[in-house]
Design a protein around this motif. Structure first.
Motif, PDB file in Angstrom:
ATOM      1  N   HIS A  76      -1.675   1.459  -2.607  1.00  0.00           N
ATOM      2  CA  HIS A  76      -0.773   2.069  -2.058  1.00  0.00           C
ATOM      3  C   HIS A  76      -0.446   1.635  -0.547  1.00  0.00           C
ATOM      4  O   HIS A  76       0.834   1.632  -0.316  1.00  0.00           O
ATOM      5  N   ARG A  77      -1.193   1.063   0.297  1.00  0.00           N
ATOM      6  CA  ARG A  77      -0.909   0.579   1.542  1.00  0.00           C
ATOM      7  C   ARG A  77       0.096  -0.440   1.411  1.00  0.00           C
ATOM      8  O   ARG A  77       0.766  -0.662   2.282  1.00  0.00           O
ATOM      9  N   MET A  78      -0.558  -1.508   0.490  1.00  0.00           N
ATOM     10  CA  MET A  78       0.281  -2.276   0.718  1.00  0.00           C
ATOM     11  C   MET A  78       1.787  -2.265  -0.144  1.00  0.00           C
ATOM     12  O   MET A  78       2.747  -2.718   0.409  1.00  0.00           O
ATOM     13  N   ALA A  79       1.943  -1.403  -0.792  1.00  0.00           N
ATOM     14  CA  ALA A  79       3.200  -0.876  -1.405  1.00  0.00           C
ATOM     15  C   ALA A  79       4.086  -0.237  -0.307  1.00  0.00           C
ATOM     16  O   ALA A  79       5.334  -0.604  -0.266  1.00  0.00           O
ATOM     17  N   ASP A  80       3.480   0.481   0.687  1.00  0.00           N
ATOM     18  CA  ASP A  80       4.140   1.061   1.887  1.00  0.00           C
ATOM     19  C   ASP A  80       4.437  -0.119   2.750  1.00  0.00           C
ATOM     20  O   ASP A  80       5.820   0.190   3.354  1.00  0.00           O
ATOM     21  N   VAL A 115       2.791  -1.548  10.049  1.00  0.00           N
ATOM     22  CA  VAL A 115       2.388  -2.734   9.158  1.00  0.00           C
ATOM     23  C   VAL A 115       1.064  -3.528   9.922  1.00  0.00           C
ATOM     24  O   VAL A 115       0.326  -3.790   9.205  1.00  0.00           O
ATOM     25  N   SER A 116       1.262  -3.387  11.300  1.00  0.00           N
ATOM     26  CA  SER A 116      -0.018  -4.007  11.801  1.00  0.00           C
ATOM     27  C   SER A 116      -1.577  -3.220  11.616  1.00  0.00           C
ATOM     28  O   SER A 116      -2.495  -4.079  11.381  1.00  0.00           O
ATOM     29  N   TYR A 117      -1.335  -1.866  11.686  1.00  0.00           N
ATOM     30  CA  TYR A 117      -2.209  -1.166  11.374  1.00  0.00           C
ATOM     31  C   TYR A 117      -2.854  -1.207  10.063  1.00  0.00           C
ATOM     32  O   TYR A 117      -4.089  -1.493   9.584  1.00  0.00           O
ATOM     33  N   ALA A 118      -1.942  -1.189   9.004  1.00  0.00           N
ATOM     34  CA  ALA A 118      -2.267  -1.371   7.654  1.00  0.00           C
ATOM     35  C   ALA A 118      -2.822  -2.763   7.248  1.00  0.00           C
ATOM     36  O   ALA A 118      -3.975  -2.827   6.607  1.00  0.00           O
ATOM     37  N   ASP A 155       8.309  -0.708   4.094  1.00  0.00           N
ATOM     38  CA  ASP A 155       8.677  -0.682   5.252  1.00  0.00           C
ATOM     39  C   ASP A 155       9.387  -2.171   5.724  1.00  0.00           C
ATOM     40  O   ASP A 155      10.529  -1.984   6.358  1.00  0.00           O
ATOM     41  N   VAL A 156       9.033  -3.040   5.221  1.00  0.00           N
ATOM     42  CA  VAL A 156       9.389  -4.385   5.597  1.00  0.00           C
ATOM     43  C   VAL A 156      10.720  -4.629   4.847  1.00  0.00           C
ATOM     44  O   VAL A 156      11.955  -4.886   5.781  1.00  0.00           O
ATOM     45  N   GLU A 157      11.066  -4.056   3.610  1.00  0.00           N
ATOM     46  CA  GLU A 157      12.531  -4.256   3.032  1.00  0.00           C
ATOM     47  C   GLU A 157      13.413  -3.456   3.851  1.00  0.00           C
ATOM     48  O   GLU A 157      14.628  -3.586   3.813  1.00  0.00           O
ATOM     49  N   MET A 209      -0.065 -11.930   4.206  1.00  0.00           N
ATOM     50  CA  MET A 209      -1.268 -12.445   4.288  1.00  0.00           C
ATOM     51  C   MET A 209      -2.169 -11.547   3.788  1.00  0.00           C
ATOM     52  O   MET A 209      -3.349 -11.805   3.239  1.00  0.00           O
ATOM     53  N   ALA A 210      -1.813 -10.077   4.132  1.00  0.00           N
ATOM     54  CA  ALA A 210      -2.774  -9.132   3.700  1.00  0.00           C
ATOM     55  C   ALA A 210      -2.924  -8.954   2.100  1.00  0.00           C
ATOM     56  O   ALA A 210      -3.895  -8.894   1.478  1.00  0.00           O
ATOM     57  N   ALA A 211      -1.365  -9.133   1.529  1.00  0.00           N
ATOM     58  CA  ALA A 211      -1.380  -9.020   0.084  1.00  0.00           C
ATOM     59  C   ALA A 211      -2.227 -10.201  -0.645  1.00  0.00           C
ATOM     60  O   ALA A 211      -3.075  -9.908  -1.543  1.00  0.00           O
TER      61      ALA A 211
END
Length: 375
Positions: free
Chosen positions: A273-277, A320-323, A281-283, A250-252
């Motif tokens: 960078h935040r989305m890459a992190d 992830v929730s914060y980012a 994390d998710v993977e 959703m954020a992406a």
């Protein structure tokens, strides 16, 4: 060697996603916010039962699909993506699975087919706590006709809606596990409010008689507690994975469309960078969760794998929730936009799973003692 999911497993996940995409939306979830309505979509529950998904890990002789915990994990991951208001974790993981593993054959034959059909709704009163110890040990007295229970169980999900509750009771000879009829004389319910609005209750027991036919085991219930808790934790990690993955996507999508200075903000290095992190994390959570689920599916010792998945699920939900809220800006906390629900669930699950630092310290101690080495 192919390490991917099998065709059958992919079909289970695809079926679950199709039903949930059709039946669950921000508009349907909004009616449960702030306890406006009971957070239980019975129409969706009947649809899932009709598709056989709640019985995916139940033997065919009991009316299930006869598959395993991996397929159930894939189903639960999809529930996390949609935040579906149905009692799958409580009914399937905290109740049906331990009954299938530990209950006498007569009790299984009486309860599991009805539960797989949806004629009976089950829940479990022991999710968390220390190994071998009931969360809220109910006092029990042995009688000729069964067990007499006194005490209470805190925070039992869907207890009021359920027909039967699987719970632990401590007596002079050890820990028993019983299947309590919620309509029995002496059973009371007090509602408890939690941040994600799922219905939880305090179950109060005043001299409640559980007949011998509804006793799963008279003593040695600690083994059932540990077995069930590991699967409940792994299932919650799968739900956390689904919610985190959906929030990240959703954020992406938002950052690819939201423009500032004439360009999408996704092109800004800090945002990228935040989305890459988040993706990493998710993977990592996906790998850890399904490693634990796979080990549990095979019936092996998965204590270390479950502990690692629990650490990752808590940390990933936090980050992830914060980012995702950060890159959304003010939109991320707007209740007309669906992200806030995912952040609530991610943080609730993080708190439910417990402090990741404490879990990491415990894992380190076990490794130092040679107790947590991989086989």
């Amino acid at each position: 060697m192919d390490f991917g999911f099998s065709d059958v497993q992919v079909q289970v996940q695809t079926l679950a996603r199709k039903i949930l995409d059709d039946k669950v939306s921000p508009a349907t979830l909004a009616r449960y916010d702030e306890y406006q309505q009971e957070r239980f979509d019975r129409d969706l529950w009947r649809t899932l039962l009709g598709a056989g998904l709640p019985g995916v890990a139940i033997a065919e002789r009991h009316g299930g699909m006869g598959l395993g915990f991996t397929e159930l994990g894939l189903f639960i991951e999809e529930l996390g993506r949609s935040l579906a208001p149905v009692p799958v974790l409580t009914h399937c993981v905290a109740a049906m699975l331990p009954l299938q593993q530990f209950a006498p054959a007569a009790l299984q034959e009486r309860v599991l087919p009805a539960a797989a059909r949806g004629d009976v709704l089950l829940t479990g009163a022991f999710w968390w706590g220390q190994p071998g110890v009931p969360d809220d040990p109910v006092d029990a007295t042995l009688e000729a006709g069964g067990l007499r229970l006194r005490g209470c169980c805190e925070g039992v999900p869907f207890a009021l809606q359920a027909d039967k509750v699987l719970l632990a009771a401590r007596h002079a000879d050890g820990t028993a596990i019983v299947l309590l009829d919620t309509a029995a004389e002496g059973v009371g319910m007090s509602p408890m409010q939690v941040t994600h609005f799922e219905p939880h209750y305090r179950v109060e027991l005043q001299d409640v008689l559980v007949p011998a036919a509804d006793i799963v085991c008279h003593e040695g219930g600690e083994a059932l507690l540990d077995w069930t808790r590991e699967r409940c934790i792994a299932a919650l990690c799968a739900q956390q994975l689904g919610a985190a993955d959906y929030a990240m996507r959703m954020a992406a999508s938002y950052t690819s469309e939201r423009e500032q200075f004439g360009v999408p903000i996704a092109t800004f290095q800090a945002v990228g960078h935040r989305m890459a992190d988040c993706y990493i994390d998710v993977e990592c959570l996906r790998l850890c969760a399904y490693q634990a689920i796979s080990m549990l599916n095979e019936g092996g010792d998965a204590t270390t794998e479950v502990q690692i998945a629990k650490i990752w699920a808590g940390d990933v939900g936090h980050r992830v929730s914060y980012a995702c809220q950060h890159v959304h800006g003010g939109t991320g906390i707007d209740r007309d936009y669906p992200l806030w629900r995912y952040c609530l669930w991610l943080r609730y699950n993080e708190m439910t799973l417990g402090n990741s630092s404490a879990h990491s310290a415990d894992l380190g101690s076990r490794l130092a003692a040679g107790q947590a080495l991989f086989n």
